[in-house]
Design an enzyme around this catalytic site. Structure first.
Site, PDB file in Angstrom:
ATOM      1  CG  HIS A  60      23.496 -31.213  44.745  1.00 33.25           C
ATOM      2  ND1 HIS A  60      22.409 -31.731  44.086  1.00 33.25           N
ATOM      3  CD2 HIS A  60      24.388 -30.861  43.765  1.00 33.25           C
ATOM      4  CE1 HIS A  60      22.621 -31.705  42.779  1.00 33.25           C
ATOM      5  NE2 HIS A  60      23.805 -31.167  42.561  1.00 33.25           N
ATOM      6  CG  HIS A  62      26.602 -28.610  42.125  1.00 30.77           C
ATOM      7  ND1 HIS A  62      26.991 -29.881  41.743  1.00 30.77           N
ATOM      8  CD2 HIS A  62      27.691 -28.044  42.728  1.00 30.77           C
ATOM      9  CE1 HIS A  62      28.260 -30.084  42.092  1.00 30.77           C
ATOM     10  NE2 HIS A  62      28.703 -28.993  42.698  1.00 30.77           N
ATOM     11  CG  ASP A  64      22.466 -28.088  37.837  1.00 31.54           C
ATOM     12  OD1 ASP A  64      23.161 -27.976  38.855  1.00 31.54           O
ATOM     13  OD2 ASP A  64      22.432 -29.142  37.158  1.00 31.54           O
ATOM     14  CG  HIS A  65      20.296 -29.803  41.313  1.00 29.75           C
ATOM     15  ND1 HIS A  65      19.514 -30.931  41.177  1.00 29.75           N
ATOM     16  CD2 HIS A  65      21.320 -29.945  40.430  1.00 29.75           C
ATOM     17  CE1 HIS A  65      20.047 -31.725  40.265  1.00 29.75           C
ATOM     18  NE2 HIS A  65      21.134 -31.145  39.796  1.00 29.75           N
ATOM     19  CG  HIS A 140      27.297 -34.765  42.768  1.00 29.47           C
ATOM     20  ND1 HIS A 140      27.779 -35.162  41.547  1.00 29.47           N
ATOM     21  CD2 HIS A 140      26.859 -33.477  42.584  1.00 29.47           C
ATOM     22  CE1 HIS A 140      27.638 -34.195  40.675  1.00 29.47           C
ATOM     23  NE2 HIS A 140      27.093 -33.156  41.275  1.00 29.47           N
ATOM     24  CG  ASP A 210      23.361 -33.709  39.966  1.00 25.42           C
ATOM     25  OD1 ASP A 210      22.199 -33.925  39.590  1.00 25.42           O
ATOM     26  OD2 ASP A 210      24.021 -32.727  39.612  1.00 25.42           O
ATOM     27  CG  HIS A 268      20.822 -34.280  36.065  1.00 23.63           C
ATOM     28  ND1 HIS A 268      22.171 -34.383  35.782  1.00 23.63           N
ATOM     29  CD2 HIS A 268      20.685 -33.142  36.782  1.00 23.63           C
ATOM     30  CE1 HIS A 268      22.817 -33.350  36.290  1.00 23.63           C
ATOM     31  NE2 HIS A 268      21.926 -32.572  36.909  1.00 23.63           N
TER      32      HIS A 268
END
Length: 301
Positions: A60, A62, A64-65, A140, A210, A268
């Site tokens: 996804h 976001h 941090d990914h 999510h 997530d 995570h």
């Protein structure tokens, strides 16, 4: 099957921890799964050759990914990469990467091939003679996918003592490996099970980035060899997990138990906790076979 954890902590990088990224080695493939900041540095630390990574799966959008992806692509270009790079991720990832490359005037000489995902159903993303990779929907705050990596059955192994005993010619060896019975010149039919051994059992790896607790994923990950499931919070912060659409360690273990997986890896983690040991303690109330991910750890199955 080998899994290298490059990063497994939530949200912000720290001096000793990194956001989500990992490499799955399966049947001669090196699949990069998510690409948080610092991924290329972690790849160097783990001595994983950049040239072996040809497919990247982003769960996804976001940061941090996937914030490490543009840096990795830029380094590939500086190293004069020639191989195509396939990127699987949510719709919009091509626009983001192309904007960065265009404004920095740093288009790579190798081909970037984007496979943008919009489906809310499971779909096959990649398949060859050895593996099949599928997506499945997670729940999510933004559109998010999990990924299932499955080995295909390998050839049967010849029982050479039996083959030689029946004086079977080499031209029939491949048929035996493919599982076929053999008819001898005198008309006798020799069952394949008398001429070969079963191949090793296939393995599978399910990656749940997530997501809030949802049993809707169970049909997709049923009986997986290994499940990586996010466990951002402990049960004491269940209300926060629900608000942010994340899962607790206990909830990850409940999913593992209900899906009948063989092994659960937690990751995570929120950086609010001084130690990750509590995640394993909490999860073990519902599932026994638990491993804790941590940056730089490698697991072989």
């Amino acid at each position: 099957m080998k899994l290298t954890i490059l990063g497994c902590y939530a949200a912000t990088p720290r001096t000793l921890t990194n956001p989500t990224s990992q490499v799955l080695e399966i049947r001669n493939h090196h699949f990069l799964i998510d690409c948080g900041e610092g991924t290329q540095v972690q790849l160097r630390k783990q001595k994983i050759k950049f040239t072996k990574i040809n497919r990247v799966f982003i769960s996804h959008l976001h940061g941090d990914h996937f914030y490490g992806l543009i840096g990795l692509i830029s380094t590939f270009s500086l190293l004069s990469r020639a191989n195509d790079l396939h990127i699987y991720g949510p719709k919009g990832i091509q626009e983001i990467i192309h904007l960065q490359l265009r404004l920095s005037e740093s288009w790579p000489k190798f081909d970037l091939i984007f496979h943008e995902l919009t489906s809310k159903e499971s779909q096959v993303l990649y398949e060859d003679d050895n593996v099949i990779v599928s997506s499945f929907p997670l729940k999510h705050r933004v559109y998010t996918n999990g990924f299932l990596f499955q080995e295909k059955p390998s050839e049967r192994k010849l029982d050479m003592n039996a083959v030689l005993n029946y004086e079977i010619e080499t031209c029939y060896f491949q048929n035996i490996k493919n599982g076929k019975d053999i008819t001898l010149d005198d008309g006798r039919i020799i069952p394949n099970s008398d001429l070969s051994f079963d191949p090793p059992a296939t393995k599978s790896y399910a990656y749940c980035s997530d997501t809030k607790y949802t049993e809707s994923i169970i049909p997709y990950i049923q009986m997986a060899t290994v499940l990586y499931h996010e466990s951002t919070f402990l049960e004491s912060e269940e209300a926060l997990a629900k608000k942010t659409m994340h899962a607790t360690a206990k909830q990850a273990a409940m999913i593992a138990q209900k899906a009948g997986v063989s092994q659960l890896i937690l990751g995570h983690y929120s950086t609010r906790y001084p130690s990750i040991d509590a995640f394993k303690i909490e999860a073990k109330t519902h599932f026994d076979a638990i491993l804790l991910a941590d940056d730089g750890l490698q697991f072989e199955f």
